[in-house]
Design a protein around this motif. Structure first.
Motif, mmCIF file in Angstrom:
data_model
loop_
_atom_site.group_PDB
_atom_site.id
_atom_site.type_symbol
_atom_site.label_atom_id
_atom_site.label_comp_id
_atom_site.label_asym_id
_atom_site.label_seq_id
_atom_site.Cartn_x
_atom_site.Cartn_y
_atom_site.Cartn_z
ATOM 1 N N TYR A 76 0.719 -1.237 0.299
ATOM 2 C CA TYR A 76 -0.304 -0.008 0.309
ATOM 3 C C TYR A 76 0.749 1.327 0.098
ATOM 4 C CZ TYR A 76 -4.062 -3.516 1.019
ATOM 5 O OH TYR A 76 -4.722 -3.964 1.527
ATOM 6 N N ASP A 80 0.847 3.897 -3.080
ATOM 7 C CA ASP A 80 0.293 5.304 -2.703
ATOM 8 C C ASP A 80 1.453 6.395 -3.402
ATOM 9 O OD1 ASP A 80 -1.225 7.092 -1.289
ATOM 10 O OD2 ASP A 80 0.195 7.256 0.191
ATOM 11 N N ARG A 378 -6.215 10.085 -1.918
ATOM 12 C CA ARG A 378 -5.847 9.593 -0.481
ATOM 13 C C ARG A 378 -7.681 8.735 -0.481
ATOM 14 N NH1 ARG A 378 -3.429 14.650 1.609
ATOM 15 N NH2 ARG A 378 -5.746 15.633 2.097
ATOM 16 N N ALA A 379 -8.361 9.423 -1.413
ATOM 17 C CA ALA A 379 -9.617 8.584 -1.343
ATOM 18 C C ALA A 379 -9.081 7.488 -1.711
ATOM 19 C CB ALA A 379 -10.483 9.456 -1.810
ATOM 20 N N GLN A 382 -7.727 4.627 0.680
ATOM 21 C CA GLN A 382 -8.570 4.257 0.952
ATOM 22 C C GLN A 382 -9.385 3.165 0.439
ATOM 23 O OE1 GLN A 382 -10.889 7.306 2.811
ATOM 24 N NE2 GLN A 382 -9.425 7.938 4.343
ATOM 25 N N ARG A 383 -10.326 3.294 -0.285
ATOM 26 C CA ARG A 383 -10.708 2.218 -1.245
ATOM 27 C C ARG A 383 -9.850 1.146 -1.491
ATOM 28 N NH1 ARG A 383 -12.852 7.205 -3.932
ATOM 29 N NH2 ARG A 383 -11.479 6.309 -6.120
ATOM 30 N N ARG A 385 -7.714 -0.204 -0.189
ATOM 31 C CA ARG A 385 -7.177 -0.819 1.558
ATOM 32 C C ARG A 385 -8.503 -1.921 1.664
ATOM 33 N NH1 ARG A 385 -3.050 0.613 4.705
ATOM 34 N NH2 ARG A 385 -1.426 2.593 3.300
ATOM 35 N N MET A 386 -9.741 -1.036 1.790
ATOM 36 C CA MET A 386 -11.739 -1.228 1.876
ATOM 37 C C MET A 386 -11.564 -2.992 1.140
ATOM 38 S SD MET A 386 -13.440 1.944 2.448
ATOM 39 C CE MET A 386 -14.777 1.264 3.397
#
Length: 388
Positions: A76, A80, A378-379, A382-383, A385-386
């Motif tokens: 990740y 990123d 960042r958004a 987050q997706r 990772r989820m």
């Protein structure tokens, strides 16, 4: 993460060196195009301004280590990091390439300048590779883009390193350095500018990124001794190279000469300044810090501005001649005319124009777009990772 003012100041110095170097190269080109045999008065003095690129490469290596020092490595973090660097490089590159394209089409009716010698059937491929910053035989559409190709290569490798634990970084960087030196000395990268993946992978200038990585590792581990001597020695050698180095002084290639004369001293300067800031509270003037923030815009934009300035001088000289204006006014905008007035005017208008363009681009476009892209990144992460 604490913002290091000395690093931003060095970024400003690096950008200014390159901008001044190209200023007088463009002046000389304008003089020559006007059929004059005059030599730009300051071209000889600024002939080694390309060393700003070497300083940029060292700074880039350092910054990547510094900004990721508290980041837990893994897939990740690697993804990123890579997205962050791509969104940092490409948007402004595309913006200035688009500006350059509009200017060239408006002025010539062609997609590329005649001096590029691009065949019609090769134009599309050349432009695509240029906009993507992919290595090719020709320099990119905006010539300074060749350095961004090296930057992207470094980011890709560093992103790969971030897949491994951070403790491995010194070993990985050391192995990369050894493999690179072996490949370069074996002749796998003999071109001054990388023209393909192989020549890019083993290009000697990549060592300068690795120098920056080494400095980053030292500083983040708290090894900050002998900072002032390092700064003094590095500055002395770097300035000496700027003033006295000529390409025929050494038998090794220009790339290796750059690494020795400008890359290593840049690492000394960077180590000294950062250590002095962290340990002794040194700080850089706010003006230099701001220019360092805008250094990417200055680095890309000055090429476009100088092209505009050169053409503007040609047009104004022609208009003033047709209008029967005084000879002194025509001469002031005729590069290569006897006397220093035309040279001074070009220098003032060209350089101030580049600085103004950089400031406006940074304040009105770059800051806002980077903030917006950072939020989107960042958004997205987050997706990711989820969903994993």
């Amino acid at each position: 993460m604490t913002k290091l003012t000395t690093v931003q100041a060095l970024r400003a110095v690096a950008a200014l060196l390159v901008a001044i170097y190209h200023l007088f190269l463009n002046e000389q080109a304008g003089i020559t195009n006007n059929g004059s045999e005059e030599i730009s008065a300051l071209l000889e003095t600024t002939r080694n301004g390309f060393a700003g690129v070497d300083m940029f490469f060292v700074i880039s290596g350092f910054i990547m280590v510094y900004v990721t020092q508290n980041t837990a490595h893994g897939k990740y973090a690697s993804l990123d990091f890579l997205i962050a660097r791509l969104t940092r490089i490409y948007p402004l590159w595309w913006f200035f390439c688009a500006c350059f394209l509009v200017i060239i089409v408006a002025g010539t009716g062609q997609l590329t300048p005649a001096s590029y010698n691009i065949e019609a059937e090769q134009t599309a491929g050349f432009l695509v590779r240029s906009f993507l910053l992919w290595p090719q035989e020709k320099l990119p559409y905006i010539v300074v883009g060749w350095t961004l190709i090296h930057e992207l290569y470094f980011y890709a490798i560093f992103a790969g390193f971030m897949l491994a634990p951070r403790a491995w970084l010194p070993v990985l960087a050391g192995v990369w350095c050894v493999v690179l030196c072996i490949g370069a000395t074996a002749g796998l990268s003999t071109d001054r500018v990388a023209t393909g993946i192989l020549s890019l992978a083993f290009h000697p200038l990549t060592l300068e990124f690795i120098f920056g990585v080494a400095i980053g590792l030292l500083v983040t581990k708290g090894i900050r001794t002998l900072a002032l001597p390092a700064f003094v020695i590095g500055t002395t050698v770097f300035v000496g190279g700027l003033l006295f180095f000529t390409h025929d002084m050494v038998e090794i290639s220009l790339n290796w000469s750059r690494v020795v004369l400008f890359g290593i001293p840049s690492a000394f300067i960077l180590y000294g300044l950062v250590s002095l800031e962290l340990e002794k509270g040194w700080s850089a003037p706010s003006q230099l810090v701001y220019l360092g923030d805008a250094s990417y815009a200055l680095y890309l934009g000055h090429v476009v501005i100088y092209l505009v300035a050169t053409k503007a001088f040609e047009v104004l000289a022609a208009i003033f001649t047709q209008l029967g204006m005084p000879a002194w006014l025509v001469a002031a905008f005729s590069l290569g005319h006897s006397g220093p007035v035309d040279n001074l005017l070009f220098g003032v208008f060209g350089f101030s124009g580049a600085l103004i363009c950089a400031g406006l681009t940074f304040s009105c476009l770059e800051k806002g777009s980077l903030s917006w892209l950072s939020g989107k990144r960042r958004a997205l992460m987050q997706r990711v990772r989820m969903d994993d």
